[in-house]
Design an enzyme around this catalytic site. Structure first.
Site, short mmCIF file in Angstrom:
data_model
loop_
_atom_site.label_atom_id
_atom_site.label_comp_id
_atom_site.label_asym_id
_atom_site.label_seq_id
_atom_site.Cartn_x
_atom_site.Cartn_y
_atom_site.Cartn_z
N CYS A 1 0.83 -1.20 0.00
CA CYS A 1 0.00 0.00 0.00
C CYS A 1 0.87 1.25 0.00
O CYS A 1 1.99 1.24 0.51
CB CYS A 1 -0.96 0.05 1.17
N ARG B 1 5.99 -1.00 -4.25
CA ARG B 1 5.60 -1.56 -2.96
C ARG B 1 4.62 -2.72 -3.10
O ARG B 1 4.41 -3.48 -2.16
CB ARG B 1 4.99 -0.47 -2.07
N TRP C 1 -3.10 -2.75 -1.55
CA TRP C 1 -2.81 -4.19 -1.57
C TRP C 1 -3.88 -4.85 -0.73
O TRP C 1 -3.97 -4.62 0.47
CB TRP C 1 -1.42 -4.43 -1.00
N ASN D 1 -3.27 2.99 5.17
CA ASN D 1 -2.42 1.80 5.19
C ASN D 1 -2.56 1.15 6.55
O ASN D 1 -2.63 1.84 7.57
CB ASN D 1 -0.95 2.16 4.98
N GLY D 2 -2.56 -0.19 6.58
CA GLY D 2 -2.63 -0.88 7.86
C GLY D 2 -3.89 -1.71 7.99
O GLY D 2 -4.63 -1.92 7.03
N GLU E 1 17.68 -18.75 -0.14
CA GLU E 1 17.43 -17.46 -0.81
C GLU E 1 17.24 -17.66 -2.31
O GLU E 1 16.38 -17.01 -2.92
CB GLU E 1 18.59 -16.51 -0.53
N LYS F 1 13.88 -16.57 -4.34
CA LYS F 1 13.89 -15.65 -5.49
C LYS F 1 13.19 -16.27 -6.70
O LYS F 1 12.43 -15.61 -7.39
CB LYS F 1 15.33 -15.29 -5.85
N GLU G 1 9.43 -16.32 -6.08
CA GLU G 1 8.86 -14.98 -5.98
C GLU G 1 8.54 -14.37 -7.34
O GLU G 1 7.48 -13.78 -7.51
CB GLU G 1 9.85 -14.04 -5.26
N HIS H 1 17.00 -37.97 3.05
CA HIS H 1 16.01 -38.12 4.12
C HIS H 1 14.61 -37.70 3.67
O HIS H 1 13.78 -37.36 4.50
CB HIS H 1 16.43 -37.32 5.35
N LYS I 1 6.36 -4.89 -1.25
CA LYS I 1 7.75 -4.60 -0.91
C LYS I 1 7.93 -4.44 0.60
O LYS I 1 8.80 -5.05 1.20
CB LYS I 1 8.20 -3.33 -1.63
#
Length: 609
Positions: free
Chosen positions: A2, A27, A74, A98-99, A482, A486, A489, A505, A604
């Site tokens: 947002c 964002r 968002w 926002n929030g 990571e 990536k 994402e 395993h 973001k």
């Protein structure tokens, strides 16, 4: 996640709002809108999709005004619809938020009983009706806002305008970032300085519970208790150039290639200092870092993987036990507090809500030795921490973190070496060797970047796959994590990472000719173990893609594809090996045609739980 921008000026602010929203697109969002006060009316335009679609609608409808607010949403409460998009209105009041408001259902019932009709499924509409309710009771806009936020439970950044007061905008923050921009005869609010940097660089970072009254020629901030306060004015160093693509196709690509410079900038103070020391963390006399017996790292997402890497360094160099927790888990478990434990929080934005709340929880248990590693000065987490170390990655626009991650690793390595020195475990010759390795690190990263054409060829093969495994051992296992993150994402390829020794395993059951396996295989003490794990994959018909050092003596075959990074760089190898997995994800996403900088469903800066 947002974005908010608002402006009050003697000029048309619609272009300011739209430019600001475009700069906030990184964002993450799924709808956008603006509202302007014109005469005794509030005009609003909203659209799902990109800011450009909303901009076209605003132009078609001839939007203009000298007071306005804008928002990129968002979705949390309510689906992605125009009716749920911001700004929300109530009888001439318009606001953006926002929030998350936790008590919105109780407030909705109360307001419905008072006759208010709801047009959305959002928690935000509750706030608009509450403000109008208090205006009806005789409050002015500022006091209506202050009374309203006193009735809200949760997190919010708010900007509000009203047709009854066309020369005024009010705003408030609690748990979500919001700043004020100071201009000449005009003023602004924004959730991120990038939204207003083309109009002003003079900003005030609002503190928890602050409300603010903005006129064209004046700004007054009020603390949570209603008293007038003076907040420090900062001059932002965010440059317009850092917010432009330049010759690159995407911000992610640009930011991957900016890593040599970002790392060089991040180690500049250390190199100038000529030694590791607590002063690099604003601990001038070592009172905090010099007397600890354990380290606890709290972070989310990519920052969590940076913390996992740091655990190896801290325990190996400093001999101090180190635990790493996902912040959203830590904040809800019963923790055994240790007042001599260093609490390290890691956040690119400094506003990650789960990390901030985990820090508050730790402090409530009496753990006051706190250190924030962050990329954004004056953000919430650094302000709440005793010690601060700022990375110098510069503005990071792409949702998938790249240069923020590698500069976090540099900061954490510096912390590990500093703790080792304070404990008498870093002789002068070893300190000199580590400093020399850091001096060469930007060049080694550049050498890894030069592998991009070879990695792009691999990525074409990955683009046809739906699943992938990443393997690493020791300090390189977090880099495998990571790399998998990536890839999923931005390319939407399902990817998982495992310590290579765990392959037999369970995960080995997944390996076949259609499951590519990425192996991080530096020339370290675990290389022979990794080679054995590769044989396990090879025997099951798996196709392997190995990132090996130039001196690893890996042979290629029909099943084993090898790209050789520069010679092994020792303890800093995880940073260098991050570059190839970033490039693999980027080029796989490029080949699949996904939105690299704004991947679906992601944001973001995650400022909600």
């Amino acid at each position: 996640m947002c974005g908010i921008v608002g402006a009050i000026a003697d000029r048309d602010v619609v272009p300011v709002l739209i430019e600001g929203l475009k700069r906030l697109e990184y964002r993450g969002y799924d709808s956008a809108g603006i509202a302007v006060v014109v005469g005794d009316d509030v005009r609003r335009v909203r659209r799902t999709g990109r800011v450009a679609e909303m901009e076209a609608a605003a132009q078609a409808e001839g939007f203009h005004g000298q007071l306005g607010i804008g928002h990129t949403r968002w979705a949390t409460h309510g689906g992605v619809t125009e009716g749920n998009a911001h700004p929300h209105t109530s009888h001439g009041v318009a606001l953006v938020h926002n929030g998350i408001i936790e008590n919105h259902e109780a407030q909705r019932e109360r307001l419905a009983a008072l006759g208010y009709v709801f047009e959305s499924q959002t928690d935000t509409e509750v706030i608009a009706h509450l403000i109008h309710h208090h205006l009806q009771a005789g409050d002015d806009l500022l006091h209506a806002l202050q009374r309203t936020v006193g009735e809200l439970h949760g997190a919010y950044a708010l900007a509000v305008v009203s047709r009854k007061e066309p020369g005024r905008m009010v705003a408030a923050r609690m748990g979500c970032p919001l700043l004020v921009g100071l201009g000449e005869g005009e003023n602004f609010v924004a959730s991120d300085v990038s939204a207003i940097v083309s109009s002003t660089r003079r900003v005030i970072f609002l503190e928890e519970g602050d409300t603010v009254d903005l006129r064209r020629d004046a700004v007054q901030v009020y603390a949570a208790d209603g008293s007038q306060v003076q907040r420090e004015v900062h001059v932002s160093d965010v440059s317009l150039a850092s917010l432009e693509l330049g010759p690159y196709r995407h911000f992610m690509q640009k930011e991957i290639h900016e890593q040599p410079r970002a790392i060089a900038d991040s180690i500049e103070a250390l190199i100038d200092n000529g030694a590791f020391g607590p002063e690099l963390f604003n601990d001038r006399d070592g009172a905090v870092l010099g007397d600890i017996e354990a380290v606890q790292i709290l972070a989310c997402g990519t920052s969590y993987y940076a913390g996992l890497t740091a655990r190896y360094w801290i325990e190996a160099l400093a001999g101090i036990p180190c635990a790493v927790d996902i912040a959203s888990e830590y904040r809800y478990r019963s923790v055994v507090a240790n007042p001599r434990q260093l609490m390290v929080t890691i956040s690119q934005s400094g506003e990650t809500l789960d990390t901030m709340e985990a820090l508050k929880y730790a402090k409530s248990l009496g753990q006051e030795r706190t250190l924030a590693i962050c990329n954004v000065p004056e953000s919430a987490i650094p302000r709440a921490s005793r010690l601060v170390h700022y990375t110098r990655a510069g503005a990071e626009i792409g949702v998938a973190s790249t240069k923020a991650f590698t500069t976090q690793l540099v900061a954490l390595f510096t912390l590990a070496a500093t703790l080792a020195k304070l404990r008498g475990r870093l002789p002068e010759d070893q300190q000199a060797a580590l400093l020399e390795a850091l001096r060469h690190l930007p060049g080694n990263v550049q050498h890894a970047l030069n592998l991009e054409p070879q990695i792009a060829i691999w990525a074409e093969q990955f683009a046809a796959r739906e699943h992938a495994l990443f393997l690493g051992r020791g300090v390189h296992y977090p880099i495998a994590l990571e790399g998998a993150l990536k890839l999923k994402e931005i390319s939407y390829i399902h990817a998982e990472a495992y310590p290579a020794g765990e392959l037999k395993h369970g995960p080995l059951a997944l390996v076949d000719a259609d499951m590519p396996v990425v192996v991080i295989a530096p020339n370290d003490s675990l290389l022979e173990k990794v080679k054995s794990n590769i044989q396990e994959v090879r025997a099951r018909g798996g196709q392997m893609y190995v990132f090996a050092d130039a001196d690893s003596r890996f042979g290629e075959s029909e099943q084993v594809n090898v790209i050789r990074t520069p010679r092994h760089v020792g303890i800093l190898s995880p940073i260098v090996h991050t570059i190839p997995v970033q490039l693999l994800a980027y080029h796989a996403a490029l080949a699949r045609g996904t939105d690299v900088d704004k991947p679906r469903n992601l944001a973001k800066s995650v400022t909600v739980e």
